[in-house]
Design a protein around this motif. Sequence first.
Motif, mmCIF file in Angstrom:
data_model
loop_
_atom_site.group_PDB
_atom_site.id
_atom_site.type_symbol
_atom_site.label_atom_id
_atom_site.label_comp_id
_atom_site.label_asym_id
_atom_site.label_seq_id
_atom_site.Cartn_x
_atom_site.Cartn_y
_atom_site.Cartn_z
ATOM 1 N N ARG A 78 23.454 41.921 -28.600
ATOM 2 C CA ARG A 78 24.536 42.897 -28.433
ATOM 3 C C ARG A 78 25.690 42.305 -27.616
ATOM 4 N N MET A 79 25.331 41.572 -26.546
ATOM 5 C CA MET A 79 26.355 40.958 -25.711
ATOM 6 C C MET A 79 27.156 39.936 -26.508
ATOM 7 N N VAL A 80 26.469 39.091 -27.266
ATOM 8 C CA VAL A 80 27.166 38.067 -28.050
ATOM 9 C C VAL A 80 28.095 38.715 -29.073
ATOM 10 N N ARG A 81 27.625 39.750 -29.765
ATOM 11 C CA ARG A 81 28.491 40.438 -30.728
ATOM 12 C C ARG A 81 29.736 40.996 -30.039
ATOM 13 N N HIS A 82 29.539 41.582 -28.869
ATOM 14 C CA HIS A 82 30.656 42.144 -28.105
ATOM 15 C C HIS A 82 31.645 41.040 -27.691
ATOM 16 N N LEU A 83 31.114 39.931 -27.204
ATOM 17 C CA LEU A 83 31.976 38.836 -26.756
ATOM 18 C C LEU A 83 32.719 38.190 -27.928
ATOM 19 N N GLU A 84 32.092 38.130 -29.077
ATOM 20 C CA GLU A 84 32.739 37.538 -30.248
ATOM 21 C C GLU A 84 33.903 38.385 -30.750
ATOM 22 N N LYS A 85 33.898 39.671 -30.402
ATOM 23 C CA LYS A 85 34.969 40.570 -30.831
ATOM 24 C C LYS A 85 36.082 40.696 -29.782
ATOM 25 N N ALA A 86 35.961 39.960 -28.687
ATOM 26 C CA ALA A 86 36.927 40.071 -27.592
ATOM 27 C C ALA A 86 38.339 39.727 -28.075
ATOM 28 N N ASP A 87 39.293 40.420 -27.492
ATOM 29 C CA ASP A 87 40.693 40.163 -27.808
ATOM 30 C C ASP A 87 41.444 40.033 -26.497
ATOM 31 N N PRO A 88 41.933 38.871 -26.148
ATOM 32 C CA PRO A 88 41.995 37.666 -26.960
ATOM 33 C C PRO A 88 40.602 37.041 -27.124
ATOM 34 N N PRO A 89 40.432 36.278 -28.195
ATOM 35 C CA PRO A 89 39.127 35.680 -28.488
ATOM 36 C C PRO A 89 38.653 34.743 -27.382
ATOM 37 N N LEU A 90 37.355 34.740 -27.171
ATOM 38 C CA LEU A 90 36.750 33.824 -26.212
ATOM 39 C C LEU A 90 36.303 32.575 -26.957
ATOM 40 N N SER A 91 36.281 31.470 -26.245
ATOM 41 C CA SER A 91 35.807 30.226 -26.847
ATOM 42 C C SER A 91 34.285 30.257 -26.926
ATOM 43 N N GLY A 92 33.738 29.413 -27.737
ATOM 44 C CA GLY A 92 32.285 29.280 -27.826
ATOM 45 C C GLY A 92 31.692 28.916 -26.476
ATOM 46 N N GLU A 93 32.411 28.108 -25.730
ATOM 47 C CA GLU A 93 31.947 27.694 -24.399
ATOM 48 C C GLU A 93 31.885 28.892 -23.443
ATOM 49 N N GLN A 94 32.877 29.758 -23.502
ATOM 50 C CA GLN A 94 32.889 30.942 -22.641
ATOM 51 C C GLN A 94 31.727 31.876 -22.987
ATOM 52 N N ILE A 95 31.473 32.036 -24.260
ATOM 53 C CA ILE A 95 30.363 32.884 -24.695
ATOM 54 C C ILE A 95 29.040 32.268 -24.248
ATOM 55 N N GLU A 96 28.915 30.958 -24.425
ATOM 56 C CA GLU A 96 27.673 30.268 -24.040
ATOM 57 C C GLU A 96 27.418 30.397 -22.538
ATOM 58 N N LYS A 97 28.460 30.364 -21.723
ATOM 59 C CA LYS A 97 28.284 30.531 -20.272
ATOM 60 C C LYS A 97 27.668 31.886 -19.952
ATOM 61 N N GLN A 98 28.087 32.920 -20.672
ATOM 62 C CA GLN A 98 27.521 34.255 -20.451
ATOM 63 C C GLN A 98 26.067 34.318 -20.920
ATOM 64 N N VAL A 99 25.779 33.654 -22.031
ATOM 65 C CA VAL A 99 24.403 33.606 -22.536
ATOM 66 C C VAL A 99 23.497 32.913 -21.512
ATOM 67 N N VAL A 100 23.984 31.851 -20.918
ATOM 68 C CA VAL A 100 23.208 31.121 -19.909
ATOM 69 C C VAL A 100 22.978 32.000 -18.679
ATOM 70 N N LYS A 101 23.989 32.733 -18.255
ATOM 71 C CA LYS A 101 23.824 33.628 -17.107
ATOM 72 C C LYS A 101 22.764 34.688 -17.396
ATOM 73 N N MET A 102 22.789 35.217 -18.622
ATOM 74 C CA MET A 102 21.788 36.214 -18.991
ATOM 75 C C MET A 102 20.405 35.578 -19.030
ATOM 76 N N ARG A 103 20.313 34.390 -19.597
ATOM 77 C CA ARG A 103 19.024 33.696 -19.651
ATOM 78 C C ARG A 103 18.469 33.457 -18.248
ATOM 79 N N ASP A 104 19.322 33.060 -17.330
ATOM 80 C CA ASP A 104 18.889 32.835 -15.951
ATOM 81 C C ASP A 104 18.371 34.124 -15.317
#
Length: 83
Positions: free
Chosen positions: A33-59
């Motif tokens: 759900r978080m990734v889908r939300h981040l992918e729809k961000a305006d302005p768009p987020l980079s893959g790196e920005q999305i991955e940083k959030q995924v890593v924070k959630m994983r931690d």
Amino acid sequence: MNAFLSLLRSMVENLPEQTPSARATVYSRARDRMVRHLEKADPPLSGEQIEKQVVKMRDAIVLIEQDYAGNGYPAESRKKPIP
């Protein structure tokens, strides 16, 4: 990570059964759900920005699961010894 930690911990604590399978389902759905939300961000987020959030959630998930390891329940819900 603290926002993820408190949100995920709350979601897990509200499960009817806090089994590893049930917790994994919560984590997976929250991450998707978080990734889908981040992918729809305006302005768009980079893959790196999305991955940083995924890593924070994983931690955060790792910290929560460490509480369950070997005990089956989180550290803060364990009975405290009577002084």
